[in-house]
Scaffold this motif. Structure first.
Motif, PDB file in Angstrom:
ATOM      1  N   THR A  94      21.837  -9.922  -8.674  1.00 24.32           N
ATOM      2  CA  THR A  94      20.450  -9.296  -9.115  1.00 24.32           C
ATOM      3  C   THR A  94      19.174 -10.229  -8.985  1.00 24.32           C
ATOM      4  O   THR A  94      17.973 -10.129  -8.726  1.00 24.32           O
ATOM      5  CB  THR A  94      20.490  -8.722 -10.465  1.00 24.32           C
ATOM      6  OG1 THR A  94      21.578  -7.861 -10.581  1.00 24.32           O
ATOM      7  CG2 THR A  94      19.318  -8.279 -11.096  1.00 24.32           C
ATOM      8  N   GLN A  95      19.759 -11.582  -9.515  1.00 23.34           N
ATOM      9  CA  GLN A  95      18.721 -12.756  -9.259  1.00 23.34           C
ATOM     10  C   GLN A  95      18.179 -12.981  -7.934  1.00 23.34           C
ATOM     11  O   GLN A  95      16.943 -12.975  -7.746  1.00 23.34           O
ATOM     12  CB  GLN A  95      19.181 -13.848  -9.872  1.00 23.34           C
ATOM     13  CG  GLN A  95      19.257 -13.690 -11.801  1.00 23.34           C
ATOM     14  CD  GLN A  95      19.804 -14.931 -12.270  1.00 23.34           C
ATOM     15  OE1 GLN A  95      20.340 -15.692 -11.474  1.00 23.34           O
ATOM     16  NE2 GLN A  95      20.005 -14.969 -13.643  1.00 23.34           N
ATOM     17  N   ALA A 138      18.073 -10.766  -5.745  1.00 24.03           N
ATOM     18  CA  ALA A 138      17.576  -9.552  -5.070  1.00 24.03           C
ATOM     19  C   ALA A 138      15.816  -9.627  -5.701  1.00 24.03           C
ATOM     20  O   ALA A 138      14.868  -9.357  -4.764  1.00 24.03           O
ATOM     21  CB  ALA A 138      17.863  -8.315  -5.411  1.00 24.03           C
ATOM     22  N   ALA A 139      15.778 -10.301  -6.927  1.00 26.21           N
ATOM     23  CA  ALA A 139      14.572 -10.380  -7.663  1.00 26.21           C
ATOM     24  C   ALA A 139      13.646 -11.446  -6.816  1.00 26.21           C
ATOM     25  O   ALA A 139      12.227 -11.326  -6.989  1.00 26.21           O
ATOM     26  CB  ALA A 139      14.721 -10.741  -9.036  1.00 26.21           C
ATOM     27  N   ASN A 183      14.653  -5.037  -7.490  1.00 23.62           N
ATOM     28  CA  ASN A 183      13.655  -5.716  -7.684  1.00 23.62           C
ATOM     29  C   ASN A 183      12.527  -5.124  -7.956  1.00 23.62           C
ATOM     30  O   ASN A 183      12.450  -3.936  -7.966  1.00 23.62           O
ATOM     31  CB  ASN A 183      13.749  -6.756  -6.563  1.00 23.62           C
ATOM     32  CG  ASN A 183      13.182  -6.308  -5.157  1.00 23.62           C
ATOM     33  OD1 ASN A 183      12.795  -5.034  -5.087  1.00 23.62           O
ATOM     34  ND2 ASN A 183      13.177  -7.163  -4.300  1.00 23.62           N
TER      35      ASN A 183
END
Length: 355
Positions: free
Chosen positions: A16-17, A19-20, A39
């Motif tokens: 997730t990080q 993607a962000a 994101n």
């Protein structure tokens, strides 16, 4: 079992990080076929709050769904296209769906590569080539037709020969103007990122342009008046290019403003110009012609766009003049404003940084 859950949670947070941190839209689909994360760019495309939803309910286009399903089933990368219309503009994305698999974790990253500007640039190139071909084909066809006639039926007709040669010369000069404007446009675009630094006198340029266009104004029975151009007005700019800008605008005003009318050129300095958010020099070129329908104004600076094609060609226009003006002013970090109403004349305003 709890240890495996903690590991999966840690890996999911890491993905997730990642993607962000990516600069393009990314959606992460878990092995349960539900969206794990998106994101900010993807949220702008598909809205917020999609985490936990089945990907089919968010990504509805069949080609894209087939690609994601293929990755989930075969664990091999897949490609698809995603097209959508937003605010009247067609957007095109190349979608890259790739599996992310470890011993304890698996997901699919769905990344959207925006191809809209590339497609639009390609279409602009194709339109440009088509327009150039059309503009050159018309006079070239006429010249070739007259040559064939002079070689055949009119070979011994002195009157026809004189008349045809005059027309051929006119068409050849038109082609020469088109080629010249194309080369000028190319040169301006090549230097578009290089801001001019030479100190030039705008008032002197306007006086010189007015003097050079005086015979045309006299021929058209037009009174050309300069206001505010008596004293030196120094700015950073390219002398030849700005001469070309004002020659084009004032010449157009004389040609299209009608006979027995006035063309007024006003020079004013503004301590704070809203369009540039700072001090600016403004040159207004006003005519008293029949005006331009507002529907045409947004497109006037497009290459080969004409309000009246036949009249423009008769007056020697190539359809490139205002496109060149726009690119020159962009290079100078300036603006071109056009105000006109049918029957009330037209005002072309050049706004340049005045620092």
């Amino acid at each position: 079992m709890r240890e495996r859950s903690v590991i999966e949670m840690t890996q999911a947070q890491l993905v997730t990080q990642m993607a962000a941190a990516l600069p393009f839209p990314v959606i992460i689909v878990g092995r349960d076929e539900r969206i794990m994360a998106t994101n900010a760019q993807a949220e702008a495309m598909f809205g917020k709050g999609n985490e936990g939803r089945h990907y089919i309910t968010v990504l509805r286009q069949p080609m894209l769904l087939d690609a994601i399903e293929s990755v989930l089933r075969l664990s091999e990368p897949a490609r698809a296209e995603y097209r959508v219309t937003e605010a009247g503009r067609d957007l095109h994305y190349n979608v890259h769906a790739n599996p992310v698999i470890t011993d304890d974790f698996a997901c699919v990253t769905v990344a959207f590569e925006d191809r809209t500007e590339v497609d639009e640039a390609g279409q602009m190139r194709r339109d440009f080539v088509a327009n150039v071909s059309h503009e050159l084909r018309t006079p070239l066809t006429a010249v070739l037709g007259f040559i064939e006639t002079l070689q055949g039926p009119a070979a011994n007709d002195a009157g026809a020969r004189t008349r045809f040669l005059e027309i051929m010369g006119k068409e050849a000069r038109r082609m020469n103007r088109i080629v010249g404007d194309l080369l000028s446009l190319s040169r301006v675009q090549a230097d578009r990122r290089v801001r001019p630094t030479e100190e030039i006198d705008i008032s002197a340029i306007l006086r010189s342009v007015a003097l050079s266009l005086a015979p045309l104004a006299q021929k058209q029975d037009v009174t050309l008046t300069l206001e505010g151009a008596q004293d030196a007005t120094m700015i950073a700019g390219d002398h030849d290019q700005l001469t070309q800008v004002f020659t084009n605008l004032i010449e157009n005003a004389i040609k299209y403003g009608g006979t027995d009318r006035e063309v007024l050129v006003q020079v004013t300095a503004h301590a704070q110009e809203p369009t540039l958010r700072g001090p600016a020099l403004r040159v207004d070129v006003l005519d008293q012609g029949e005006g331009i329908d507002p529907v045409h104004i947004p497109r006037l600076t497009e290459r080969f766009y004409r309000v009246d094609s036949h009249r423009s060609r008769e007056l020697g226009g190539t359809g490139l003049g205002l496109a060149i003006v726009k690119h020159i002013l962009n290079r100078h970090r300036g603006r071109l404003k056009i105000e006109s109403h049918k029957g009330q004349g037209t005002c072309f305003s050049v706004i340049l940084p005045y620092e």
